[in-house]
Design an enzyme around this catalytic site. Structure first.
Site, PDB file in Angstrom:
ATOM      1  N   TRP A   1       1.207  -1.170  -0.035  1.00 55.96           N
ATOM      2  CA  TRP A   1      -0.244  -0.098  -0.257  1.00 55.96           C
ATOM      3  C   TRP A   1       0.767   1.492  -0.329  1.00 55.96           C
ATOM      4  O   TRP A   1       0.200   2.309  -0.217  1.00 55.96           O
ATOM      5  CB  TRP A   1      -1.167   0.262   1.251  1.00 55.96           C
ATOM      6  CG  TRP A   1      -0.159   0.022   2.409  1.00 55.96           C
ATOM      7  CD1 TRP A   1       0.282  -1.382   3.249  1.00 55.96           C
ATOM      8  CD2 TRP A   1       0.344   0.668   2.962  1.00 55.96           C
ATOM      9  NE1 TRP A   1       1.069  -1.227   3.807  1.00 55.96           N
ATOM     10  CE2 TRP A   1       1.013   0.204   4.243  1.00 55.96           C
ATOM     11  CE3 TRP A   1       1.129   2.187   3.293  1.00 55.96           C
ATOM     12  CZ2 TRP A   1       1.847   0.755   5.166  1.00 55.96           C
ATOM     13  CZ3 TRP A   1       1.915   2.833   3.575  1.00 55.96           C
ATOM     14  CH2 TRP A   1       2.342   2.063   5.506  1.00 55.96           C
ATOM     15  N   ASN A   2       2.576   1.486   0.721  1.00 59.50           N
ATOM     16  CA  ASN A   2       2.594   2.713   1.028  1.00 59.50           C
ATOM     17  C   ASN A   2       3.239   3.474  -0.394  1.00 59.50           C
ATOM     18  O   ASN A   2       3.843   4.201  -0.912  1.00 59.50           O
ATOM     19  CB  ASN A   2       3.669   1.994   1.743  1.00 59.50           C
ATOM     20  CG  ASN A   2       4.814   0.756   0.766  1.00 59.50           C
ATOM     21  OD1 ASN A   2       5.056   0.177   0.314  1.00 59.50           O
ATOM     22  ND2 ASN A   2       6.331   1.604   1.428  1.00 59.50           N
TER      23      ASN A   2
ATOM     24  N   LYS B   1      -2.802  -8.742  -7.763  1.00 55.84           N
ATOM     25  CA  LYS B   1      -2.971  -8.489  -6.145  1.00 55.84           C
ATOM     26  C   LYS B   1      -2.648  -7.323  -5.501  1.00 55.84           C
ATOM     27  O   LYS B   1      -1.603  -7.024  -5.065  1.00 55.84           O
ATOM     28  CB  LYS B   1      -3.183  -9.279  -5.685  1.00 55.84           C
ATOM     29  CG  LYS B   1      -4.388  -9.810  -4.130  1.00 55.84           C
ATOM     30  CD  LYS B   1      -3.511  -9.981  -2.581  1.00 55.84           C
ATOM     31  CE  LYS B   1      -2.554  -9.484  -2.066  1.00 55.84           C
ATOM     32  NZ  LYS B   1      -3.100  -8.491  -1.239  1.00 55.84           N
ATOM     33  N   PRO B   2      -3.418  -5.889  -5.892  1.00 57.65           N
ATOM     34  CA  PRO B   2      -2.917  -4.885  -4.923  1.00 57.65           C
ATOM     35  C   PRO B   2      -3.145  -5.133  -3.725  1.00 57.65           C
ATOM     36  O   PRO B   2      -4.058  -6.088  -2.871  1.00 57.65           O
ATOM     37  CB  PRO B   2      -3.614  -4.068  -5.687  1.00 57.65           C
ATOM     38  CG  PRO B   2      -4.986  -4.437  -6.428  1.00 57.65           C
ATOM     39  CD  PRO B   2      -4.620  -6.015  -6.715  1.00 57.65           C
ATOM     40  N   ALA B   3      -2.778  -4.213  -2.678  1.00 56.15           N
ATOM     41  CA  ALA B   3      -2.865  -4.058  -1.265  1.00 56.15           C
ATOM     42  C   ALA B   3      -4.784  -3.765  -0.760  1.00 56.15           C
ATOM     43  O   ALA B   3      -5.038  -2.925  -2.467  1.00 56.15           O
ATOM     44  CB  ALA B   3      -2.084  -3.063  -0.486  1.00 56.15           C
TER      45      ALA B   3
ATOM     46  N   SER C   1       6.103  -7.041   3.703  1.00 55.93           N
ATOM     47  CA  SER C   1       7.558  -7.604   5.221  1.00 55.93           C
ATOM     48  C   SER C   1       8.190  -8.856   4.818  1.00 55.93           C
ATOM     49  O   SER C   1       7.827  -9.873   3.467  1.00 55.93           O
ATOM     50  CB  SER C   1       6.587  -7.903   6.014  1.00 55.93           C
ATOM     51  OG  SER C   1       5.754  -9.322   5.950  1.00 55.93           O
TER      52      SER C   1
ATOM     53  N   GLU D   1      11.376  -8.294  -2.638  1.00 53.78           N
ATOM     54  CA  GLU D   1      12.018  -6.695  -2.188  1.00 53.78           C
ATOM     55  C   GLU D   1      11.556  -6.771  -0.852  1.00 53.78           C
ATOM     56  O   GLU D   1       9.635  -6.775  -0.675  1.00 53.78           O
ATOM     57  CB  GLU D   1      11.622  -5.511  -2.454  1.00 53.78           C
ATOM     58  CG  GLU D   1      12.197  -4.652  -2.635  1.00 53.78           C
ATOM     59  CD  GLU D   1      10.779  -3.579  -2.058  1.00 53.78           C
ATOM     60  OE1 GLU D   1      12.024  -3.488  -0.698  1.00 53.78           O
ATOM     61  OE2 GLU D   1      10.879  -2.721  -2.279  1.00 53.78           O
ATOM     62  N   LEU D   2      11.915  -6.910   0.001  1.00 57.16           N
ATOM     63  CA  LEU D   2      11.417  -7.347   1.457  1.00 57.16           C
ATOM     64  C   LEU D   2      11.828  -6.519   3.264  1.00 57.16           C
ATOM     65  O   LEU D   2      11.798  -4.827   2.013  1.00 57.16           O
ATOM     66  CB  LEU D   2      11.600  -9.116   2.291  1.00 57.16           C
ATOM     67  CG  LEU D   2      11.648  -9.988   1.417  1.00 57.16           C
ATOM     68  CD1 LEU D   2      12.014 -11.337   2.175  1.00 57.16           C
ATOM     69  CD2 LEU D   2       9.757 -10.322   0.872  1.00 57.16           C
TER      70      LEU D   2
ATOM     71  N   CYS E   1      10.462   1.190   2.618  1.00 57.12           N
ATOM     72  CA  CYS E   1      10.940   0.140   2.878  1.00 57.12           C
ATOM     73  C   CYS E   1      12.789   1.182   3.057  1.00 57.12           C
ATOM     74  O   CYS E   1      13.998   0.307   3.490  1.00 57.12           O
ATOM     75  CB  CYS E   1      11.354  -0.821   2.353  1.00 57.12           C
ATOM     76  SG  CYS E   1      10.772  -0.706   0.243  1.00 57.12           S
TER      77      CYS E   1
ATOM     78  N   GLU F   1      10.917  -2.144  11.631  1.00 53.46           N
ATOM     79  CA  GLU F   1      11.587  -1.970  11.098  1.00 53.46           C
ATOM     80  C   GLU F   1      10.214  -0.116  12.030  1.00 53.46           C
ATOM     81  O   GLU F   1       9.230   0.063  12.180  1.00 53.46           O
ATOM     82  CB  GLU F   1      10.297  -1.521   9.711  1.00 53.46           C
ATOM     83  CG  GLU F   1      11.785  -2.051   8.972  1.00 53.46           C
ATOM     84  CD  GLU F   1      11.415  -2.194   7.302  1.00 53.46           C
ATOM     85  OE1 GLU F   1      10.962  -1.373   5.980  1.00 53.46           O
ATOM     86  OE2 GLU F   1      10.266  -3.173   7.408  1.00 53.46           O
TER      87      GLU F   1
END
Length: 528
Positions: A195-196, A219-221, A275, A296-297, A330, A429
């Site tokens: 979502w960010n 699949k978007p947030a 995440s 990409e975590l 992130c 984080e």
């Protein structure tokens, strides 16, 4: 099909005719009262869509219910989307595979033309796209416009990469053999985005995949589906064939939909941003089919300020690296390491700068520079980490607690000094507008602390000494390093991390390769 680009689309006419002969998905239009309020603010109301997008059709699929999307600033519902499930996901995968059988044979120049037109449409509708993003994400409107520019730049980049995908000729061991390699699209790609960055994370992934000749199921947030759906509307206008770009919307069935994308044998690649814990789960689910993955975590970025740094550069860089998206990125500066000899003066002046620059308020107001967090859970996490730091000796220089007069999702710009590695914020984080200062004596101590992390996505170094900058850049255990800059994301540069921050790279010249297979072709029996 758009009539705007006949030259580009004419060679694809047989492909498009074949695809449009597929059984139609329901095109019933759902218009909600909250959605009408957003549409009234848009120059092109069609960009605010409240249905999923499968095989070139707007559809509710088999959904029997809908989920609401709220504005994080005021908690008001802005619209709702169909609650889709595994069966809808399977349909999207099947349509994507059907489209792939033809789209894989489209020329690189045809794909370049489509992505180019998609880019131009994003530019033309920048204000509308920013309004949608700001309402669902809470980002201040000027920052939302900046993200739309950033998101569009990936289409600009990958339109060119579509025609810059090269193979090799190799000298064979046998004089009678000729060896070459070619690159082919991997197939159907499952794309899961956060979502960010609800626009940029899509264009960075889907732009590369489509440039390579792949088809996608996105699949978007659940917090931010509308930016994705707006991109689908523009993609259709740009001439993306049905089935090449599909969107499945869900809130309650997120885990099941993600699992289906990972386990379905037709899907050949998963591209995920999110995440570390979720990334590990997706890896397990992809294990049986051995899918190719880009992950990409999470990050825990160290931001290093040596005593010889240019203070003006460091202040500006820290503002950019920390407060973008209210600290919810992130690559945000999570641990700020500052050399002891300059710490007091730097923090004092930075405190003044934050007070002047960080204006909290309504994201739709032009003067707002600090918006809300995405939801109440996010605010509670930031509060927990700040509380733990205070109890373990951190000094609150600014902020630290929310005013009861502010919206529930707000947290003020906060500065913490005298941080230590026994505090939870050194391991988790912060994902909020909190600047946490750790003091160090020398480079040896710095590297020991900065590399004491299970993740390694981004880091930042401020110094005027070239050798010190280069040494730190090589020794910091992260996939990306910014030297005297707080902005490291660029379509031309590979983006990704090491350790538990994931693997694979997005953007740059290698970005398209994540969606390709390399095939070796050996021709024997050549007699000269």
């Amino acid at each position: 099909m758009s009539k705007m680009f006949p030259r580009v689309l004419a060679p694809l006419h047989p492909l498009l005719t074949k695809m449009r002969s597929l059984p139609a998905v329901s095109k019933r239009t759902y218009v909600s009262e909250p959605g009408n309020k957003i549409r009234s603010k848009l120059r092109n109301p069609r960009l605010f869509r409240e249905q999923a997008y499968i095989n070139g059709r707007w559809t509710d699929g088999r959904a029997t219910s809908r989920f609401s999307v709220v504005n994080p600033y005021n908690g008001k519902v802005i619209g709702n989307c169909p609650e889709m499930d595994v069966s809808d996901t399977t349909t999207a995968i099947e349509k994507a595979q059907h489209a792939f059988e033809s789209f894989r044979h489209s020329s690189a120049r045809q794909r370049m033309g489509i992505i180019r037109d998609w880019f131009q449409l994003m530019q033309e509708h920048e204000d509308d796209l920013a309004i949608i993003l700001s309402h669902e994400n809470g980002r201040p409107i000027e920052a939302a416009k900046a993200e739309i520019k950033y998101a569009a730049s990936f289409f600009e980049w990958f339109q060119g990469e579509a025609v810059r995908s090269y193979g090799q000729t190799v000298q064979g061991s046998s004089p009678e053999n000729r060896v070459m390699t070619i690159k082919q699209p991997i197939g159907v790609v499952g794309v899961l985005t956060p979502w960010n960055f609800p626009s940029a994370m899509i264009t960075r992934k889907a732009g590369a995949a489509i440039a390579a000749g792949c088809t996608t199921v996105l699949k978007p947030a659940a917090d931010t589906p509308y930016s994705a759906l707006a991109l689908a509307e523009l993609g259709e206008q740009a001439g993306i064939p049905p089935g090449v770009f599909n969107i499945v919307t869900t809130e309650q069935n997120v885990a099941a939909v993600g699992k289906q994308l990972c386990e379905h044998p037709t899907v050949k690649k998963i591209s995920f941003t999110g995440s570390t814990n979720v990334g590990k789960l997706l890896m397990q689910q992809c294990g049986d089919s051995l899918k190719k993955m880009s992950m990409e975590l999470g990050g825990n970025a160290p931001f290093v300020i040596f005593d010889d740094a240019d203070m003006n550069k460091a202040w500006d860089g820290l503002l950019a690296a920390k407060f973008r998206g209210a600290g919810q990125t992130c690559v945000c500066a999570n641990r700020v390491y500052i050399q002891e000899s300059i710490a007091d003066k730097f923090i004092e002046d930075f405190h003044k700068l934050v007070g002047a620059k960080m204006v909290a308020g309504d994201p739709s107001a032009t003067g707002t520079s600090l918006g809300p967090l995405i939801n109440l859970k996010a605010r509670e996490k930031v509060e927990r980490l700040v509380k733990d730091a205070r109890e373990k000796g951190a000094v609150v220089v600014a902020g630290g607690h929310r005013s009861q007069d502010e919206p529930q999702t707000f947290f003020p710009a906060t500065i913490l000094d005298r941080m230590s590695h026994d505090m939870q914020a050194s391991r988790e984080e912060l994902f909020g507008p909190v600047v946490a200062f750790y003091r160090f004596k020398d480079e040896t101590e710095l590297l020991r602390m900065a590399n004491d992390s299970e993740v390694g996505l981004a880091s930042y170094v401020y110094t005027e000494q070239l050798t010190q900058a280069w040494r730190a850049a090589e020794l910091l255990q992260t996939g990306m390093v910014g030297i005297n800059t707080g902005m490291i994301s660029d379509p031309v540069a590979p983006f990704g991390g090491i350790k538990q921050s994931g693997f694979g790279r997005e953007g740059g010249s290698v970005g398209i390769e994540e969606f390709q297979n390399v095939k070796t072709i050996t021709l024997g029996g050549v007699q000269l």
